[in-house]
Each structure stands twice: as structure tokens, then as C-alpha cells.
Design a protein around this motif. Structure first.
Motif, PDB file in Angstrom:
ATOM      1  N   PRO A   2       0.808  -1.224   0.000  1.00 58.48           N
ATOM      2  CA  PRO A   2       0.000   0.000   0.000  1.00 58.48           C
ATOM      3  C   PRO A   2       0.840   1.272   0.000  1.00 58.48           C
ATOM      4  O   PRO A   2       0.484   2.252  -0.654  1.00 58.48           O
ATOM      5  N   ALA A   3       1.969   1.262   0.688  1.00 55.48           N
ATOM      6  CA  ALA A   3       2.835   2.454   0.713  1.00 55.48           C
ATOM      7  C   ALA A   3       3.299   2.818  -0.687  1.00 55.48           C
ATOM      8  O   ALA A   3       3.456   4.003  -1.008  1.00 55.48           O
ATOM      9  N   TRP A   4       3.523   1.827  -1.537  1.00 52.53           N
ATOM     10  CA  TRP A   4       3.946   2.097  -2.915  1.00 52.53           C
ATOM     11  C   TRP A   4       2.864   2.882  -3.645  1.00 52.53           C
ATOM     12  O   TRP A   4       3.171   3.809  -4.399  1.00 52.53           O
ATOM     13  N   ILE A   5       1.604   2.509  -3.417  1.00 51.07           N
ATOM     14  CA  ILE A   5       0.483   3.229  -4.052  1.00 51.07           C
ATOM     15  C   ILE A   5       0.484   4.687  -3.579  1.00 51.07           C
ATOM     16  O   ILE A   5       0.427   5.608  -4.395  1.00 51.07           O
ATOM     17  N   TYR A   6       0.534   4.894  -2.270  1.00 54.16           N
ATOM     18  CA  TYR A   6       0.529   6.256  -1.728  1.00 54.16           C
ATOM     19  C   TYR A   6       1.708   7.069  -2.260  1.00 54.16           C
ATOM     20  O   TYR A   6       1.561   8.244  -2.595  1.00 54.16           O
ATOM     21  N   ASN A   7       2.875   6.474  -2.342  1.00 53.64           N
ATOM     22  CA  ASN A   7       4.078   7.195  -2.745  1.00 53.64           C
ATOM     23  C   ASN A   7       4.158   7.468  -4.239  1.00 53.64           C
ATOM     24  O   ASN A   7       4.888   8.379  -4.649  1.00 53.64           O
ATOM     25  N   ASN A   8       3.457   6.705  -5.055  1.00 53.44           N
ATOM     26  CA  ASN A   8       3.653   6.793  -6.496  1.00 53.44           C
ATOM     27  C   ASN A   8       2.423   7.129  -7.333  1.00 53.44           C
ATOM     28  O   ASN A   8       2.560   7.359  -8.533  1.00 53.44           O
ATOM     29  N   HIS A   9       1.231   7.161  -6.756  1.00 51.88           N
ATOM     30  CA  HIS A   9       0.043   7.318  -7.598  1.00 51.88           C
ATOM     31  C   HIS A   9       0.040   8.627  -8.382  1.00 51.88           C
ATOM     32  O   HIS A   9      -0.354   8.641  -9.548  1.00 51.88           O
ATOM     33  N   ARG A  10       0.501   9.711  -7.788  1.00 50.17           N
ATOM     34  CA  ARG A  10       0.523  10.992  -8.518  1.00 50.17           C
ATOM     35  C   ARG A  10       1.606  11.015  -9.584  1.00 50.17           C
ATOM     36  O   ARG A  10       1.355  11.386 -10.728  1.00 50.17           O
ATOM     37  N   ALA A  11       2.804  10.627  -9.212  1.00 52.75           N
ATOM     38  CA  ALA A  11       3.940  10.679 -10.141  1.00 52.75           C
ATOM     39  C   ALA A  11       3.719   9.784 -11.354  1.00 52.75           C
ATOM     40  O   ALA A  11       4.120  10.132 -12.462  1.00 52.75           O
ATOM     41  N   LEU A  12       3.084   8.640 -11.147  1.00 54.13           N
ATOM     42  CA  LEU A  12       2.859   7.703 -12.245  1.00 54.13           C
ATOM     43  C   LEU A  12       1.546   7.948 -12.977  1.00 54.13           C
ATOM     44  O   LEU A  12       1.303   7.352 -14.018  1.00 54.13           O
ATOM     45  N   GLY A  13       0.710   8.803 -12.421  1.00 51.81           N
ATOM     46  CA  GLY A  13      -0.557   9.113 -13.070  1.00 51.81           C
ATOM     47  C   GLY A  13      -1.597   8.020 -12.948  1.00 51.81           C
ATOM     48  O   GLY A  13      -2.459   7.884 -13.819  1.00 51.81           O
ATOM     49  N   ILE A  14      -1.534   7.239 -11.865  1.00 50.34           N
ATOM     50  CA  ILE A  14      -2.558   6.211 -11.657  1.00 50.34           C
ATOM     51  C   ILE A  14      -3.875   6.934 -11.415  1.00 50.34           C
ATOM     52  O   ILE A  14      -3.976   7.774 -10.516  1.00 50.34           O
ATOM     53  N   PRO A  15      -4.900   6.639 -12.222  1.00 51.05           N
ATOM     54  CA  PRO A  15      -6.166   7.356 -12.075  1.00 51.05           C
ATOM     55  C   PRO A  15      -6.795   7.091 -10.708  1.00 51.05           C
ATOM     56  O   PRO A  15      -6.976   5.943 -10.315  1.00 51.05           O
ATOM     57  N   SER A  16      -7.075   8.179  -9.998  1.00 55.21           N
ATOM     58  CA  SER A  16      -7.632   8.053  -8.654  1.00 55.21           C
ATOM     59  C   SER A  16      -8.582   9.207  -8.386  1.00 55.21           C
ATOM     60  O   SER A  16      -8.662  10.155  -9.153  1.00 55.21           O
ATOM     61  N   ARG A  17      -9.281   9.091  -7.290  1.00 58.28           N
ATOM     62  CA  ARG A  17     -10.171  10.154  -6.824  1.00 58.28           C
ATOM     63  C   ARG A  17     -10.206  10.096  -5.311  1.00 58.28           C
ATOM     64  O   ARG A  17      -9.906   9.073  -4.716  1.00 58.28           O
ATOM     65  N   LYS A  18     -10.547  11.186  -4.706  1.00 55.41           N
ATOM     66  CA  LYS A  18     -10.706  11.238  -3.255  1.00 55.41           C
ATOM     67  C   LYS A  18     -12.186  11.114  -2.934  1.00 55.41           C
ATOM     68  O   LYS A  18     -13.011  11.828  -3.493  1.00 55.41           O
ATOM     69  N   VAL A  19     -12.496  10.228  -2.019  1.00 47.98           N
ATOM     70  CA  VAL A  19     -13.864  10.053  -1.546  1.00 47.98           C
ATOM     71  C   VAL A  19     -13.807  10.122  -0.029  1.00 47.98           C
ATOM     72  O   VAL A  19     -13.182   9.267   0.609  1.00 47.98           O
ATOM     73  N   GLY A  20     -14.402  11.160   0.535  1.00 43.32           N
ATOM     74  CA  GLY A  20     -14.368  11.329   1.981  1.00 43.32           C
ATOM     75  C   GLY A  20     -12.959  11.418   2.530  1.00 43.32           C
ATOM     76  O   GLY A  20     -12.684  10.934   3.623  1.00 43.32           O
TER      77      GLY A  20
END
Length: 60
Positions: free
Chosen positions: A20-38
Motif C-alpha cells: 500500500p505504501a507504494w500506491i501512496y508514494n507513487n500514484h501521482r507521479a505515475l498518473g494512476i487514475p484516482s479520486r478522493k472520496v471522503g
């Protein structure tokens, strides 16, 4: 409708076989499509699959 389901960071980490830390650390830099919910990150599986196809094509 499985295609529209939003995944948590932990679910996506399991799906991608990363921590999970890899996702948090890299989602923006790699452009993994995400959204914030709550205030929490969520990922739509269909969008992640399209991103994978585009960013990580299979080796020939």
C-alpha cells in the motif's frame, strides 16, 4: 456492476501485488487514475486497467 466499483488503496495494492505504501508514494507521479472520496483515495478498476495497458504494455 463490478466495472464501476471503487477500490481502496489496500485492494489496489493486492491487485497490483505491491505494498500500500507504494500506491501512496507513487500514484501521482505515475498518473494512476484516482479520486478522493471522503478524504480517502479510491481507484476504479476499469480505469486502472486502461492505465496499465497504456503505461505498462506487455513484452513481446
Amino acid at each position: 456492476m463490478q466495472d464501476k466499483r471503487l477500490m481502496t488503496v489496500n485492494e489496489l495494492a493486492d491487485y497490483l501485488a505491491v505494498k500500500p505504501a507504494w500506491i501512496y508514494n507513487n500514484h501521482r507521479a505515475l498518473g494512476i487514475p484516482s479520486r478522493k472520496v471522503g478524504g480517502s483515495l479510491r481507484f476504479r478498476l476499469s480505469e486502472v486497467d486502461r492505465w496499465l495497458d497504456r503505461e505498462c504494455p506487455t513484452a513481446a
